[in-house]
Design a protein around this motif. Structure first.
Motif, PDB file in Angstrom:
ATOM      1  N   GLY A 286      10.894  -6.098  -7.819  1.00  0.00           N
ATOM      2  CA  GLY A 286      11.347  -4.827  -7.235  1.00  0.00           C
ATOM      3  C   GLY A 286      11.542  -4.988  -5.740  1.00  0.00           C
ATOM      4  O   GLY A 286      10.717  -5.585  -5.049  1.00  0.00           O
TER       5      GLY A 286
ATOM      6  N   GLY B 182      11.691  -2.589  -3.473  1.00  0.00           N
ATOM      7  CA  GLY B 182      11.210  -1.457  -2.668  1.00  0.00           C
ATOM      8  C   GLY B 182      10.056  -1.816  -1.751  1.00  0.00           C
ATOM      9  O   GLY B 182       9.707  -1.059  -0.849  1.00  0.00           O
ATOM     10  N   GLY B 183       9.439  -2.969  -1.941  1.00  0.00           N
ATOM     11  CA  GLY B 183       8.356  -3.367  -1.035  1.00  0.00           C
ATOM     12  C   GLY B 183       7.233  -4.112  -1.737  1.00  0.00           C
ATOM     13  O   GLY B 183       6.783  -5.157  -1.286  1.00  0.00           O
TER      14      GLY B 183
ATOM     15  N   GLU C 119      14.029   5.364   1.129  1.00  0.00           N
ATOM     16  CA  GLU C 119      14.252   4.435   2.257  1.00  0.00           C
ATOM     17  C   GLU C 119      13.776   4.945   3.622  1.00  0.00           C
ATOM     18  O   GLU C 119      14.574   5.179   4.541  1.00  0.00           O
ATOM     19  CB  GLU C 119      15.732   4.042   2.338  1.00  0.00           C
ATOM     20  CG  GLU C 119      15.922   2.769   3.160  1.00  0.00           C
ATOM     21  CD  GLU C 119      17.315   2.172   3.047  1.00  0.00           C
ATOM     22  OE1 GLU C 119      18.288   2.852   3.310  1.00  0.00           O
ATOM     23  OE2 GLU C 119      17.399   0.982   2.667  1.00  0.00           O
TER      24      GLU C 119
ATOM     25  N   LEU D 298       5.867   9.341   3.375  1.00  0.00           N
ATOM     26  CA  LEU D 298       4.925   9.005   2.314  1.00  0.00           C
ATOM     27  C   LEU D 298       5.506   9.240   0.920  1.00  0.00           C
ATOM     28  O   LEU D 298       5.085   8.620  -0.052  1.00  0.00           O
ATOM     29  CB  LEU D 298       3.651   9.842   2.538  1.00  0.00           C
ATOM     30  CG  LEU D 298       2.348   9.169   2.182  1.00  0.00           C
ATOM     31  CD1 LEU D 298       2.031   9.307   0.717  1.00  0.00           C
ATOM     32  CD2 LEU D 298       2.318   7.688   2.567  1.00  0.00           C
TER      33      LEU D 298
ATOM     34  N   GLU E  13       6.390   6.511  -1.507  1.00  0.00           N
ATOM     35  CA  GLU E  13       5.373   5.935  -2.413  1.00  0.00           C
ATOM     36  C   GLU E  13       5.582   6.604  -3.777  1.00  0.00           C
ATOM     37  O   GLU E  13       5.725   7.826  -3.872  1.00  0.00           O
ATOM     38  CB  GLU E  13       3.977   6.225  -1.853  1.00  0.00           C
ATOM     39  CG  GLU E  13       2.874   5.407  -2.465  1.00  0.00           C
ATOM     40  CD  GLU E  13       2.409   5.911  -3.836  1.00  0.00           C
ATOM     41  OE1 GLU E  13       1.860   5.105  -4.606  1.00  0.00           O
ATOM     42  OE2 GLU E  13       2.592   7.113  -4.137  1.00  0.00           O
ATOM     43  N   GLU E  14       5.586   5.776  -4.820  1.00  0.00           N
ATOM     44  CA  GLU E  14       6.086   6.261  -6.107  1.00  0.00           C
ATOM     45  C   GLU E  14       5.344   7.465  -6.680  1.00  0.00           C
ATOM     46  O   GLU E  14       5.958   8.370  -7.255  1.00  0.00           O
ATOM     47  CB  GLU E  14       6.098   5.114  -7.125  1.00  0.00           C
ATOM     48  CG  GLU E  14       4.775   4.411  -7.299  1.00  0.00           C
ATOM     49  CD  GLU E  14       4.886   3.118  -8.117  1.00  0.00           C
ATOM     50  OE1 GLU E  14       6.001   2.688  -8.423  1.00  0.00           O
ATOM     51  OE2 GLU E  14       3.818   2.557  -8.449  1.00  0.00           O
TER      52      GLU E  14
ATOM     53  N   LEU F 293      10.376   3.582 -12.508  1.00  0.00           N
ATOM     54  CA  LEU F 293      10.711   3.966 -11.135  1.00  0.00           C
ATOM     55  C   LEU F 293      11.002   2.682 -10.363  1.00  0.00           C
ATOM     56  O   LEU F 293      10.133   1.835 -10.221  1.00  0.00           O
ATOM     57  CB  LEU F 293       9.569   4.744 -10.496  1.00  0.00           C
ATOM     58  CG  LEU F 293       9.887   5.343  -9.116  1.00  0.00           C
ATOM     59  CD1 LEU F 293       9.135   6.650  -8.898  1.00  0.00           C
ATOM     60  CD2 LEU F 293       9.591   4.387  -7.971  1.00  0.00           C
TER      61      LEU F 293
ATOM     62  N   ASN G 155      13.412   0.755  -7.047  1.00  0.00           N
ATOM     63  CA  ASN G 155      14.188   0.915  -5.821  1.00  0.00           C
ATOM     64  C   ASN G 155      15.694   0.810  -6.131  1.00  0.00           C
ATOM     65  O   ASN G 155      16.091   0.197  -7.131  1.00  0.00           O
ATOM     66  CB  ASN G 155      13.754  -0.194  -4.837  1.00  0.00           C
ATOM     67  CG  ASN G 155      14.620  -0.233  -3.604  1.00  0.00           C
ATOM     68  OD1 ASN G 155      15.454  -1.128  -3.440  1.00  0.00           O
ATOM     69  ND2 ASN G 155      14.448   0.733  -2.750  1.00  0.00           N
TER      70      ASN G 155
ATOM     71  N   THR H 149      16.919  -2.744  -6.715  1.00  0.00           N
ATOM     72  CA  THR H 149      16.448  -3.343  -7.970  1.00  0.00           C
ATOM     73  C   THR H 149      17.419  -3.007  -9.107  1.00  0.00           C
ATOM     74  O   THR H 149      17.756  -3.867  -9.923  1.00  0.00           O
ATOM     75  CB  THR H 149      15.036  -2.817  -8.315  1.00  0.00           C
ATOM     76  OG1 THR H 149      14.242  -2.842  -7.132  1.00  0.00           O
ATOM     77  CG2 THR H 149      14.374  -3.648  -9.391  1.00  0.00           C
TER      78      THR H 149
ATOM     79  N   PHE I 292      -0.209   2.588   2.032  1.00  0.00           N
ATOM     80  CA  PHE I 292      -0.013   3.065   3.399  1.00  0.00           C
ATOM     81  C   PHE I 292      -1.265   2.765   4.235  1.00  0.00           C
ATOM     82  O   PHE I 292      -1.222   1.970   5.175  1.00  0.00           O
ATOM     83  CB  PHE I 292       0.299   4.569   3.377  1.00  0.00           C
ATOM     84  CG  PHE I 292       0.603   5.156   4.726  1.00  0.00           C
ATOM     85  CD1 PHE I 292       1.852   5.017   5.280  1.00  0.00           C
ATOM     86  CD2 PHE I 292      -0.370   5.858   5.420  1.00  0.00           C
ATOM     87  CE1 PHE I 292       2.142   5.563   6.532  1.00  0.00           C
ATOM     88  CE2 PHE I 292      -0.100   6.412   6.665  1.00  0.00           C
ATOM     89  CZ  PHE I 292       1.164   6.265   7.218  1.00  0.00           C
TER      90      PHE I 292
HETATM   91  C1  LIG Z   1       3.866   4.460   2.051  1.00  0.00           C
HETATM   92  C2  LIG Z   1       4.822   3.870   1.080  1.00  0.00           C
HETATM   93  C3  LIG Z   1       6.190   4.139   1.223  1.00  0.00           C
HETATM   94  C4  LIG Z   1       7.106   3.601   0.326  1.00  0.00           C
HETATM   95  N1  LIG Z   1       8.429   3.871   0.516  1.00  0.00           N
HETATM   96  C5  LIG Z   1       9.338   3.366  -0.375  1.00  0.00           C
HETATM   97  C6  LIG Z   1      10.723   3.662  -0.235  1.00  0.00           C
HETATM   98  O1  LIG Z   1      11.139   4.361   0.686  1.00  0.00           O
HETATM   99  N2  LIG Z   1      11.571   3.139  -1.155  1.00  0.00           N
HETATM  100  C7  LIG Z   1      11.134   2.355  -2.199  1.00  0.00           C
HETATM  101  O2  LIG Z   1      11.930   1.932  -3.036  1.00  0.00           O
HETATM  102  N3  LIG Z   1       9.826   2.063  -2.339  1.00  0.00           N
HETATM  103  C8  LIG Z   1       8.928   2.550  -1.462  1.00  0.00           C
HETATM  104  N4  LIG Z   1       7.598   2.276  -1.638  1.00  0.00           N
HETATM  105  C9  LIG Z   1       7.206   1.481  -2.817  1.00  0.00           C
HETATM  106  C10 LIG Z   1       7.118   2.380  -4.046  1.00  0.00           C
HETATM  107  O3  LIG Z   1       5.807   2.941  -4.126  1.00  0.00           O
HETATM  108  C11 LIG Z   1       7.366   1.598  -5.349  1.00  0.00           C
HETATM  109  O4  LIG Z   1       6.537   0.471  -5.381  1.00  0.00           O
HETATM  110  C12 LIG Z   1       8.800   1.147  -5.512  1.00  0.00           C
HETATM  111  O5  LIG Z   1       9.720   2.190  -5.283  1.00  0.00           O
HETATM  112  C13 LIG Z   1       8.989   0.618  -6.924  1.00  0.00           C
HETATM  113  O6  LIG Z   1      10.283   0.121  -7.099  1.00  0.00           O
HETATM  114  P1  LIG Z   1      10.564  -1.447  -7.126  1.00  0.00           P
HETATM  115  O7  LIG Z   1       9.594  -2.047  -8.098  1.00  0.00           O
HETATM  116  O8  LIG Z   1      11.966  -1.557  -7.577  1.00  0.00           O
HETATM  117  O9  LIG Z   1      10.352  -1.980  -5.755  1.00  0.00           O
HETATM  118  C14 LIG Z   1       6.657   2.781  -0.738  1.00  0.00           C
HETATM  119  C15 LIG Z   1       5.281   2.507  -0.879  1.00  0.00           C
HETATM  120  C16 LIG Z   1       4.392   3.039   0.026  1.00  0.00           C
HETATM  121  C17 LIG Z   1       2.935   2.725  -0.124  1.00  0.00           C
END
Ligand SMILES: Cc1cc2nc3c(=O)[nH]c(=O)nc-3n(C[C@H](O)[C@H](O)[C@H](O)COP(=O)(O)O)c2cc1C
Ligand code: SF4
Ligand code: FES
Length: 592
Positions: free
Chosen positions: A234, A236-237, A265, A351, A354-355, A388, A390, A393, A571
């Motif tokens: 993923g 998203g991070g 984002e 915040l 965060e999913e 869920l 990004n 992904t 976070f």
């Molecule tokens: C504080 C915080 C902010 C986040 N912001 C985003 C975001 O803006 N976009 C995103 O895709 N994931 C973000 N994440 C990660 C999501 O919780 C989640 O892991 C992710 O969207 C899953 O998609 P992926 O597996 O395709 O990465 C963030 C996580 C945290 C802890």
């Protein structure tokens, strides 16, 4: 103009049957009249059969609803980006200029009542920073001089007209060498299904449909195995395996299932989601449809951050176009399976990226984090199995499923544990800011060379506001950009944003700004983060006053360690990375 109570009742009516009801109603009110009238809370609570406290709790959580200004007051709203990339490009000086030249401060009117100053944490236009929004128009690469020009040329204020941006920035999207998912960006009309299909779009979906038609669940499993084989993580991070997530939802045999595309984002220095959604949105939607058919979901949502006004309008258009075709709807490509997608716009909370906080907010609750387990794949939106992912992904999944050669090519790129490419988004002290989609494992130095970093470049922050700062010495210049390599050095790759700071960076200001951001954005659910963020700032202020420097730095470090180990979500658990790495720089600076 429609009377406020009529407007609210109309929005309540329109919101019926949608998810993210409160966002729909409140965002609609803000768009039309600029603030939430006192009566709205009661009216909404009664109409939705929820308590006044629930409505008030929701709206007080989100920054966008904090305005308490009367709609007819003549003011010009100036919103300055306070985040890292803009700071690395001169926003500190710009902000001082705005405050002194117009007699302003945050959250306040100027003496003549004409101007109002507010801030945002990143507009997602970091490659053209500093960015300022005035009366709904976004201005890029703003200097004190160009700001004065902007103010001089302003037309009469129009509170409602806040939905467009004056500068197209596709010029900043670099399609370098190994581009996979950004290849179509800039080469097709994002609003043309025909263009998308002619450029290879929907081939993956057609392949999936054909396979499910002939082999049913075995066909679905084939694709889940392909996804697992691709090792797609993923984007998203957190870098979790997409294949395992989809498989978990597929295996859940009961309940309504959902697909959510996380387009929140919020990371400063990150804008790849926005660029792809504005220029090749159907690739993301194709990935979502495939995820739905494979896992058995019938409803999908794109959760978009409110700052992305242009993206919103493009997505609305694309979705309404696709709803007229059989790519969306009750019978996708004649398969007999249905899937539909709606757009939900947030309201200014970092915040909520965060999913679990994201899903809470769709359910009309404050955007606070849920305990895990269960993970969203088992118990997500309304407690139902939810994929869920990004934005990127989903786009990568659509690429991988197109044919076997795409899967093999994807696998041939990158490192052992980070396969394929990553759109590295570079901004700050560079000549050539933009997106560089390159294979994982490329070194920081190679990326900085492509972006033509200034000779004065001193450090970078990788992976958004929770990422670590790295000094540009030989050790870090040779750092390979992959999930595993960056985390081995005490940081995280995150969503691939790289902000470059030059040697004039004010480290004290940088630290204080990021501590303010952490305090502002903590959801407050767990004590280590809620209290820790505030205490770290207080202690740092003591350090600045030269009070027991070593002792206070030690306490700060202890608090960061507790936050790392005890926080409920990434976070609070991640704050130690930017703060410790910045403090290391700062410590050297105050000691010399
Ligand atoms: C504080 C915080 C902010 C986040 N912001 C985003 C975001 O803006 N976009 C995103 O895709 N994931 C973000 N994440 C990660 C999501 O919780 C989640 O892991 C992710 O969207 C899953 O998609 P992926 O597996 O395709 O990465 C963030 C996580 C945290 C802890
Ligand atoms: S770590 Fe911070 S943001 Fe995460 S749940 Fe705890 S208080 Fe909320
Ligand atoms: S637009 Fe300012 S940091 Fe992104």
């Amino acid at each position: 103009m429609e009377k406020p109570d009529k407007l609210i009742l109309r929005l309540i009516e329109e919101a019926k049957g949608r998810q993210g009801t409160l966002f729909y109603i409140l965002n609609g009110i803000i768009k039309e009249i600029g603030y939430i009238p006192e009566d709205a809370v009661m009216l909404i609570a009664e109409s939705l059969n929820i308590s006044k406290a629930e409505v008030y709790g929701f709206l007080s959580f989100f920054k966008n609803y904090n305005a308490d200004v009367e709609s007819d007051r003549a003011y010009r709203k100036i919103i300055v980006c306070k985040s890292e990339s803009c700071e690395a490009s001169g926003s500190k000086q710009l902000l001082e200029h705005i405050k002194t030249s117009l007699n302003l401060d945050f959250g306040k009117y100027s003496f003549d009542g004409k101007y109002f100053l507010d801030y945002v944490y990143c507009f997602g236009h970091c490659s053209s920073s500093p960015v300022v929004k005035v009366d709904g128009l976004l201005y890029e690469k703003v200097t004190p001089e160009t700001f004065d020009e902007i103010i001089k040329k302003l037309p009469e204020p129009d509170v409602k007209n806040s939905d467009f941006i004056n500068i197209a920035d596709l010029k900043n999207t670099k399609n370098y060498r190994k581009s996979i998912i950004f290849k179509r960006c800039g080469n097709i009309n994002p609003l043309s299904v025909e263009d998308y299909v002619n450029a290879g779009g929907f081939s993956a979906l057609k392949r999936v449909v054909a396979e499910i038609k002939s082999s049913g669940d075995d066909g679905k499993l084939l694709f889940i195995n392909e996804l697992k084989r691709s090792k797609l993580r993923g984007r998203g991070g957190a870098g979790f395996s997409a294949g395992i997530k989809w498989e978990t939802v597929f295996k859940e045999k009961f309940g309504v299932k959902y697909i959510i595309c996380n387009a929140d984002e919020g990371d400063s220095g990150a804008y790849a989601d926005r660029i792809i959604l504005e220029n090749d949105p159907m690739s993301v939607i194709e990935g979502m449809i495939i995820a739905a058919l494979i896992t058995g979901a019938e409803y999908g949502y794109i959760y978009l951050r409110s700052e992305y006004a242009r993206t919103k309008s493009i997505l609305e258009n694309v979705l309404s176009l696709l709803k007229k075709t059989d790519y969306l709807g009750k019978n996708i490509l004649g398969l007999g399976l249905g899937f539909d997608i709606d757009l939900i716009t947030g309201a200014g909370s970092y915040l909520c990226g965060e999913e679990t906080a994201l899903m809470e907010s769709i359910e009309n609750k404050r955007g606070t984090v849920r305990m895990r387990p269960p993970v969203p794949a088992v118990s997500g939106l309304y407690g139902q199995p939810t994929v869920l992912n990004n934005v990127l992904t989903f786009a990568y999944a659509a690429y991988i499923f197109k044919d076997n050669s795409n899967l093999e090519y994807f696998l041939s790129l990158g490192t052992e544990n980070s396969k394929g490419t990553m759109p590295f988004q570079v901004s700050g002290a560079v000549k050539n800011s933009g997106i560089f989609e390159l294979p994982f494992g490329v070194t920081l130095k190679e990326v900085l060379n492509l972006a033509e970093a200034y000779e004065s470049a001193k450090m970078v922050q990788i992976g958004g506001p929770l990422g670590a700062y790295f000094s540009l010495n030989d050790e870090f210049l040779n750092l390979k950009l992959s999930y595993e390599d960056v985390s081995e050095k005490g940081g995280m790759l995150g969503h691939g944003g790289i902000i470059v700071f030059d040697n004039k960076t004010d480290l004290k200001y940088r630290l204080l700004s990021s501590l303010d951001f952490f305090i502002d954005e903590s959801c407050g659910k767990c004590a280590p983060c809620r209290i820790g963020t505030v205490r770290v700032k207080e202690l740092f202020e003591r350090v600045l006053k030269k009070q027991n420097i070593e002792e206070n730095l030690k306490i700060i470090d202890d608090i960061l360690e507790s936050m790392k180990n005890l926080s409920l979500c990434g976070f609070g658990a991640g704050i130690h990375m930017p703060v410790r790495s910045l403090l290391a720089f700062y410590k050297n600076e105050i000691k010399t």
